[in-house]
Design a protein around this motif. Structure first.
Motif: not given
Length: 576
Positions: A382-393, A396-405, A439-440
């Protein structure tokens, strides 16, 4: 003022050191045994024979009858005004106030509540007032100093009074001995408000920070000193990589409020954020480890839910702000603890964002936070899901070139946890779909994780199998993965049929594109043949006939593929 510093259990004045003789550039972490001070008053107003104990009461036996009773908690001290009032402005003021108000002398009892150190410390004060020796050590000096201030036993009333004497030994103990400093801090737990008001906590914290910040080569390690430090062998300790963290064990033994005080002092001394972060992790590991296996079993009984919550919030607040000061894994454990304790939402969000920003530099092992309940998943998903969702939010506002990582990180994590029998399909789906499809680049790793999960959970319903595999995209699979998938009976039946159909359509497109290319090749060949007849490039029409025959064969194969496609579409409609 008379002092005698001796080793424990020795009343002789054998050491006789003074503070100004200490070498400030080469501090001793601690002596082998704790410091001790025998305190005598400079002047004695009254001589008594003995201090007797009768049940809970203490009675000073003298030639003059007792005319003052001081009650501390449930014990009464039968004393004499002359001895006590001559040393204590506090008692002096009460006695003369009663006399000025005309109160009767038949009730000489003075009630004192919340006396620093309680009955034992007041007994030491009484001994001092009557001229008996007081044995001051690191375990009682803070309370004795606080009691002297409570009773206002200053030099204004009597030269060489208790405040002056206890202040001198307190300063000596804090500055000269690492071990005594921690004992003093420990003793302050019962007199917290006085220790704060008299700056005892601050002085101890600054002394610890100073010694921790000094080069370890400047310390002489003695037996019984900083825990874990090898005696007189600093070079070997350095080779083990522990020289900079020699103070961790002692600092991590402190109570949370004292620990925070020390950490703040250490920060002001300029110690690296990595060391500060490691020390915080050490404290957390020692005091709050395995907290999820049953809070009442693994933490001290006095740590109520409220105290645990405040402790967790305090730890988050004192974390160094630098990027690499603490590991992602430690922060995830702290996040798990924060969720359990229902800490302040703003602190929780701040912690989530900090972890999210670290994901691009994490390994799968950094995401592993164990659970300890019998019916829980092995790792806290659950905590990993929360953190990943936070990262995605944020992305989405500031596209990251390392999202594939991060995509590869999540797929690797899914592969590792997929065999967990207690991992629900919904939880697996949430994490698989937490990242956007962009992301993939390739879904092979995701497919592998899904296949492992389906194999480890054979009792899933068709609907659950569909939800688990929904995030996978056919066109992002390699040819090898597609071939394996179309033969994989663990996948939902409708998905397999759809993917087989898509594969047939792709083959048709490839063949059609090949046919048109072949026609163009044939036309170009004819032109070249007609032009080359004169040059001798083609001497007969035999090759042209062969090419025409191949084109006809190709058309027949295309017609057959079209019929197969129509049949498959009809089968899919009938299944629906």
């Amino acid at each position: 003022m008379k002092y005698s510093f001796a080793t424990c259990g020795n009343d002789k004045a054998s050491m006789g050191r003074s503070l100004d003789k200490e070498n400030p550039t080469r501090c001793s972490v601690s002596e082998g045994k704790p410091n001790r001070c025998i305190i005598f008053p400079a002047n004695v107003s009254m001589v008594a024979e003995a201090l007797e104990r009768r049940n809970k009461d203490r009675i000073v036996r003298a030639k003059v009858a007792s005319d003052l009773i001081v009650q501390i908690a449930d014990s009464c001290f039968h004393l004499h005004k002359l001895a006590m009032v001559s040393k204590s402005e506090y008692l002096n003021r009460i006695v003369f106030k009663r006399r000025s108000n005309g109160e009767k002398e038949n009730n000489p009892t003075i009630f004192i509540s919340n006396f620093p150190g309680g009955i034992e410390i007041f007994e030491l004060v009484v001994k001092f007032c009557y001229g008996w020796k007081v044995d001051a050590t690191a375990t009682n000096i803070a309370a004795l100093y606080s009691a002297a201030n409570f009773l206002e036993m200053s030099d204004d009333l009597d030269q060489g009074n208790l405040i002056t004497k206890t202040e001198a030994f307190l300063s000596f103990s804090i500055l000269s001995s690492w071990k005594d400093t921690f004992q003093i801090l420990k003793s302050c737990e019962s007199i917290q408000s006085w220790a704060q008001e008299l700056h005892i906590l601050k002085r101890c914290s600054e002394a610890i920070a100073l010694k921790a910040s000094i080069n370890k080569k400047g310390f002489a390690f003695h037996d019984g000193d900083a825990q874990g430090a090898p005696a007189n062998n600093v070079e070997d300790w350095e080779k083990e990589g522990r020289a900079d963290s020699w103070w961790f064990e002692d600092v991590s033994s402190l109570r949370i409020d004292h620990f925070i005080e020390v950490i703040n002092s250490i920060k002001r001394k300029g110690i690296t954020s990595e060391l500060v972060g490691s020390c915080i992790a050490k404290w957390t590991s020692k005091w709050l480890s395995q907290i999820t296996s049953g809070l009442n079993n693994v933490t001290p009984k006095q740590m109520t839910h409220q105290l645990r919550r405040v402790t967790t919030e305090s730890l988050i607040r004192i974390l160094p702000e630098e990027e690499n000061a603490v590991s992602c894994n430690f922060l995830l454990h702290l996040l798990k603890l924060g969720l359990m304790m229902k800490i302040n939402a703003a602190l929780l969000n701040k912690l989530e964002r900090r972890i999210a920003f670290m994901l691009e530099h994490c390994r799968v092992s950094d995401l592993l936070v164990r659970n300890y309940g019998e019916n829980d998943t092995v790792y806290h998903v659950g905590i990993v899901v929360r953190v990943v969702e936070c990262y995605v939010s944020f992305v989405l506002r500031n596209p990251a070139p390392r999202i594939f990582v991060v995509g590869r990180l999540v797929d690797g994590y899914l592969t590792l946890i997929a065999r967990d029998k207690n991992l629900a399909a919904k939880r697996f789906q949430l994490l698989a779909e937490a990242l956007p499809k962009s992301a993939r680049v390739c879904d092979d790793n995701l497919y592998r994780a899904m296949d492992i999960y389906l194999k480890a959970h054979p009792d899933l319903t068709e609907e659950e199998r569909t939800s688990v595999t929904r995030a996978m995209e056919f066109h992002k699979l390699s040819q090898e993965a597609r071939q394996h998938m179309m033969k994989n009976e663990r996948l939902p039946l409708k998905m397999r049929a759809r993917y087989i159909l898509l594969e047939q359509v792709n083959i048709t497109k490839v063949m059609t594109a090949g046919g048109s290319n072949f026609c163009r090749t044939k036309g170009q060949a004819i032109i070249r043949v007609s032009k080359g007849l004169e040059k001798g490039w083609m001497s007969s029409h035999k090759e042209i006939k062969v090419m025409k025959k191949e084109v006809e064969t190709m058309k027949m194969q295309l017609n057959q593929l079209q019929m197969c496609k129509t049949q498959l579409q009809n089968q899919v409609k009938s299944w629906r």
